[in-house]
Design a protein around this motif. Structure first.
Motif, PDB file in Angstrom:
ATOM      1  N   THR A 181      -3.155  23.105  -9.798  1.00  0.00           N
ATOM      2  CA  THR A 181      -3.446  21.659  -9.957  1.00  0.00           C
ATOM      3  C   THR A 181      -3.651  21.012  -8.602  1.00  0.00           C
ATOM      4  N   LEU A 182      -4.623  20.108  -8.556  1.00  0.00           N
ATOM      5  CA  LEU A 182      -4.860  19.264  -7.391  1.00  0.00           C
ATOM      6  C   LEU A 182      -4.795  17.803  -7.859  1.00  0.00           C
ATOM      7  N   VAL A 183      -3.935  17.038  -7.238  1.00  0.00           N
ATOM      8  CA  VAL A 183      -3.874  15.594  -7.476  1.00  0.00           C
ATOM      9  C   VAL A 183      -4.319  14.907  -6.212  1.00  0.00           C
ATOM     10  N   ALA A 184      -5.263  13.975  -6.325  1.00  0.00           N
ATOM     11  CA  ALA A 184      -5.783  13.242  -5.180  1.00  0.00           C
ATOM     12  C   ALA A 184      -5.652  11.745  -5.419  1.00  0.00           C
ATOM     13  N   ARG A 202       0.834  -1.208   0.000  1.00  0.00           N
ATOM     14  CA  ARG A 202       0.000   0.000   0.000  1.00  0.00           C
ATOM     15  C   ARG A 202       0.868   1.258   0.000  1.00  0.00           C
ATOM     16  N   ALA A 203       1.927   1.223   0.811  1.00  0.00           N
ATOM     17  CA  ALA A 203       2.819   2.384   0.889  1.00  0.00           C
ATOM     18  C   ALA A 203       3.480   2.658  -0.449  1.00  0.00           C
ATOM     19  N   ASP A 204       3.819   1.607  -1.198  1.00  0.00           N
ATOM     20  CA  ASP A 204       4.428   1.801  -2.509  1.00  0.00           C
ATOM     21  C   ASP A 204       3.489   2.560  -3.442  1.00  0.00           C
ATOM     22  N   HIS A 205       2.207   2.246  -3.392  1.00  0.00           N
ATOM     23  CA  HIS A 205       1.236   2.951  -4.237  1.00  0.00           C
ATOM     24  C   HIS A 205       1.170   4.437  -3.871  1.00  0.00           C
ATOM     25  N   ILE A 206       1.105   4.727  -2.567  1.00  0.00           N
ATOM     26  CA  ILE A 206       1.032   6.123  -2.118  1.00  0.00           C
ATOM     27  C   ILE A 206       2.312   6.868  -2.496  1.00  0.00           C
ATOM     28  N   ARG A 207       3.450   6.229  -2.292  1.00  0.00           N
ATOM     29  CA  ARG A 207       4.732   6.865  -2.609  1.00  0.00           C
ATOM     30  C   ARG A 207       4.827   7.185  -4.099  1.00  0.00           C
ATOM     31  N   ALA A 208       4.389   6.246  -4.932  1.00  0.00           N
ATOM     32  CA  ALA A 208       4.422   6.478  -6.379  1.00  0.00           C
ATOM     33  C   ALA A 208       3.523   7.645  -6.767  1.00  0.00           C
ATOM     34  N   ALA A 209       2.356   7.728  -6.152  1.00  0.00           N
ATOM     35  CA  ALA A 209       1.443   8.827  -6.443  1.00  0.00           C
ATOM     36  C   ALA A 209       2.053  10.159  -6.029  1.00  0.00           C
ATOM     37  N   LEU A 210       2.670  10.217  -4.859  1.00  0.00           N
ATOM     38  CA  LEU A 210       3.288  11.452  -4.384  1.00  0.00           C
ATOM     39  C   LEU A 210       4.431  11.871  -5.299  1.00  0.00           C
ATOM     40  N   THR A 232      -3.185  11.928   4.924  1.00  0.00           N
ATOM     41  CA  THR A 232      -4.096  11.679   6.047  1.00  0.00           C
ATOM     42  C   THR A 232      -4.434  10.202   6.120  1.00  0.00           C
ATOM     43  N   ARG A 233      -4.366   9.672   7.313  1.00  0.00           N
ATOM     44  CA  ARG A 233      -4.840   8.307   7.534  1.00  0.00           C
ATOM     45  C   ARG A 233      -6.024   8.353   8.496  1.00  0.00           C
ATOM     46  N   ASP A 234      -7.115   7.733   8.063  1.00  0.00           N
ATOM     47  CA  ASP A 234      -8.274   7.601   8.943  1.00  0.00           C
ATOM     48  C   ASP A 234      -8.807   6.180   8.838  1.00  0.00           C
ATOM     49  N   ARG A 235      -9.978   5.925   9.340  1.00  0.00           N
ATOM     50  CA  ARG A 235     -10.492   4.558   9.357  1.00  0.00           C
ATOM     51  C   ARG A 235     -10.815   4.034   7.965  1.00  0.00           C
ATOM     52  N   ASP A 236     -10.934   4.936   6.990  1.00  0.00           N
ATOM     53  CA  ASP A 236     -11.234   4.507   5.627  1.00  0.00           C
ATOM     54  C   ASP A 236      -9.983   4.181   4.820  1.00  0.00           C
ATOM     55  N   GLY A 237      -8.825   4.644   5.270  1.00  0.00           N
ATOM     56  CA  GLY A 237      -7.593   4.381   4.538  1.00  0.00           C
ATOM     57  C   GLY A 237      -6.660   5.577   4.567  1.00  0.00           C
ATOM     58  N   VAL A 238      -5.884   5.731   3.485  1.00  0.00           N
ATOM     59  CA  VAL A 238      -4.923   6.822   3.376  1.00  0.00           C
ATOM     60  C   VAL A 238      -5.346   7.742   2.226  1.00  0.00           C
ATOM     61  N   LYS A 239      -5.299   9.055   2.485  1.00  0.00           N
ATOM     62  CA  LYS A 239      -5.676  10.045   1.483  1.00  0.00           C
ATOM     63  C   LYS A 239      -4.487  10.972   1.231  1.00  0.00           C
ATOM     64  N   LEU A 240      -4.115  11.093  -0.036  1.00  0.00           N
ATOM     65  CA  LEU A 240      -3.018  11.969  -0.446  1.00  0.00           C
ATOM     66  C   LEU A 240      -3.582  13.111  -1.281  1.00  0.00           C
ATOM     67  N   ARG A 241      -3.147  14.344  -0.965  1.00  0.00           N
ATOM     68  CA  ARG A 241      -3.513  15.512  -1.751  1.00  0.00           C
ATOM     69  C   ARG A 241      -2.239  16.320  -2.018  1.00  0.00           C
ATOM     70  N   VAL A 242      -2.031  16.664  -3.294  1.00  0.00           N
ATOM     71  CA  VAL A 242      -0.912  17.533  -3.680  1.00  0.00           C
ATOM     72  C   VAL A 242      -1.502  18.705  -4.455  1.00  0.00           C
ATOM     73  N   LEU A 267       4.468  15.344  -7.493  1.00  0.00           N
ATOM     74  CA  LEU A 267       5.523  16.342  -7.319  1.00  0.00           C
ATOM     75  C   LEU A 267       6.340  16.512  -8.592  1.00  0.00           C
ATOM     76  N   SER A 268       6.523  15.434  -9.338  1.00  0.00           N
ATOM     77  CA  SER A 268       7.239  15.526 -10.614  1.00  0.00           C
ATOM     78  C   SER A 268       6.520  16.473 -11.560  1.00  0.00           C
ATOM     79  N   ASN A 269       5.205  16.393 -11.592  1.00  0.00           N
ATOM     80  CA  ASN A 269       4.441  17.294 -12.454  1.00  0.00           C
ATOM     81  C   ASN A 269       4.548  18.746 -11.993  1.00  0.00           C
ATOM     82  N   VAL A 270       4.587  18.965 -10.686  1.00  0.00           N
ATOM     83  CA  VAL A 270       4.762  20.329 -10.171  1.00  0.00           C
ATOM     84  C   VAL A 270       6.101  20.892 -10.638  1.00  0.00           C
ATOM     85  N   VAL A 271       7.165  20.092 -10.495  1.00  0.00           N
ATOM     86  CA  VAL A 271       8.504  20.547 -10.869  1.00  0.00           C
ATOM     87  C   VAL A 271       8.591  20.837 -12.365  1.00  0.00           C
TER      88      VAL A 271
END
Length: 380
Positions: free
Chosen positions: A371-374, A292-300, A321-331, A304-308
């Motif tokens: 841009t917002l990536v979720a 799961r962490a690999d998926h989140i890391r790849a998304a982040l 953010t981690r809550d009872r539903d899972g992990v949420k990433l926002r850039v 960030l690559s697109n921002v640069v």
């Protein structure tokens, strides 16, 4: 037991033990057990049968003097057959002619009707019977002597211990191999990919900052080099995923500290952007399964690559953010958005990742709002 026969049995057991401890496949060791058992018993056929959950026994290894033993592999005998009773009860069974013996006759398959004298001994380890080791002589030959049966019982017991050793050695080998694969995967992921990623960002930044100074052909070559770096990174990530395929343990579920990974990704992006992105962490990230962490890391990393590369942003915010539903990433960034016509291969890969992992991915980009990536991923 005849001393000569006992010596031969001991020599055979020693040979099998050496073979097992050398790391050979347990199935190959089992073949050797049957071959030696048939030789020691002067038998025309030898079979090793392993117990199934329903009490049936299945022929796992077979050898006969006529060379047709392989055809018997996979043959299943009922739980009430002599071999089934031996495998279940642990007591040897001997018959002068098992085709007519009332204890065995009802369960003799057609494939074995050319044989008469029969002996079966249990094999296993640690008090647990794994199956039956059986030997047969052709019709008309002498029955097995008491000494031969005694030897077969002792040999089968030794073979059971050896097979357990072979399984253990095989398992240790698989674990060692997996650990080495995991080490290589970790170095590829944490070192090589990071360096390639940083090099690609630097090249892209040079290309953008010096666009007017480059001849068109030189600029195109630099763009091609950046694309090749992107492709190489993706191929290495594929190799990492293959190396981390669960074998024999499912260590893709071993917890990893996603927060530390996020800090590293943000730090690299900050060096390339010229300002530090804001990182907000909410929740516990130390026990996120590695897959799961690999998926989140790849998304982040992709966000960030697109921002640069494309945004020209002066402000970037990352929230995890981690809550009872899972992990949420926002850039989020305040740049000019992802330009039209720019290759979005990496973003498509993130959409595929999210779909495969049961998560959600979306991007909202415009020249005026940035841009917002979720990227949302469940942990169950």
């Amino acid at each position: 037991m005849d001393p000569t026969l006992a010596a031969r049995a001991l020599s055979a057991a020693t040979e099998i033990t050496s073979t097992a401890l050398s790391g050979d496949d347990p199935e190959a060791v089992l073949d050797t057990v049957v071959i030696r058992a048939a030789e020691l018993a002067d038998a025309d056929l030898g079979l090793a049968m392993v117990s199934a959950d329903d009490g049936h026994v299945v022929v796992e290894a077979a050898v006969d003097s006529g060379g047709a033993g392989r055809a018997l592999q996979g043959l299943t005998l009922p739980a009430d057959s002599a071999a089934g009773r031996v495998a279940r009860g642990g007591e040897p069974v001997v018959s002068d002619n098992f085709v007519v013996d009332p204890r065995t006759a009802p369960f003799v398959p057609d494939e074995l009707r050319d044989f008469g004298p029969f002996a079966a001994a249990p094999f296993g380890s640690g008090g647990r019977v794994l199956g039956a080791l059986t030997v047969y002589r052709l019709q008309g030959r002498e029955p097995f002597s008491a000494g031969t049966v005694e030897m077969l019982v002792a040999f089968a017991a030794q073979a059971g211990v050896v097979l357990a050793l072979a399984e253990g050695a095989n398992a240790r080998h698989r674990v060692t191999l997996y650990q080495e694969r995991e080490r290589i995967a970790r170095e590829l992921h944490d070192v090589i990919v990071q360096r390639l990623y940083g090099a690609g960002m630097q090249l892209d930044r040079v290309r953008r900052n010096m666009r007017k100074r480059f001849a068109q052909a030189d600029g195109a070559r630099l763009s091609d080099a950046i694309d090749q770096l992107d492709q190489t990174i993706e191929e290495i990530r594929g190799t990492v995923r293959a190396l981390r395929s669960p074998e024999p343990r499912h260590d893709t579920g071993t917890p990893t500290d996603l927060a530390e990974s996020a800090r590293g990704e943000v730090r690299i992006a900050g060096e390339l952007l010229g300002y530090p992105p804001t990182l907000e962490l909410s929740g516990e990230f130390a026990d996120i399964p590695a897959e799961r962490a690999d998926h989140i890391r790849a998304a982040l990393r992709e966000a960030l690559s697109n921002v640069v590369r494309h945004s020209g942003a002066s402000e970037t915010r990352v929230s995890l953010t981690r809550d009872r539903d899972g992990v949420k990433l926002r850039v989020r960034d305040n740049g000019s958005g992802v330009p039209q016509g720019v290759a979005t291969r990496g973003l498509r890969h993130l959409a595929e990742r999210a779909d495969t992992a049961g998560g959600k991915f979306f991007i909202n980009s415009s020249p005026s709002l940035g841009t917002l990536v979720a990227f949302d991923l469940p942990l169950d």
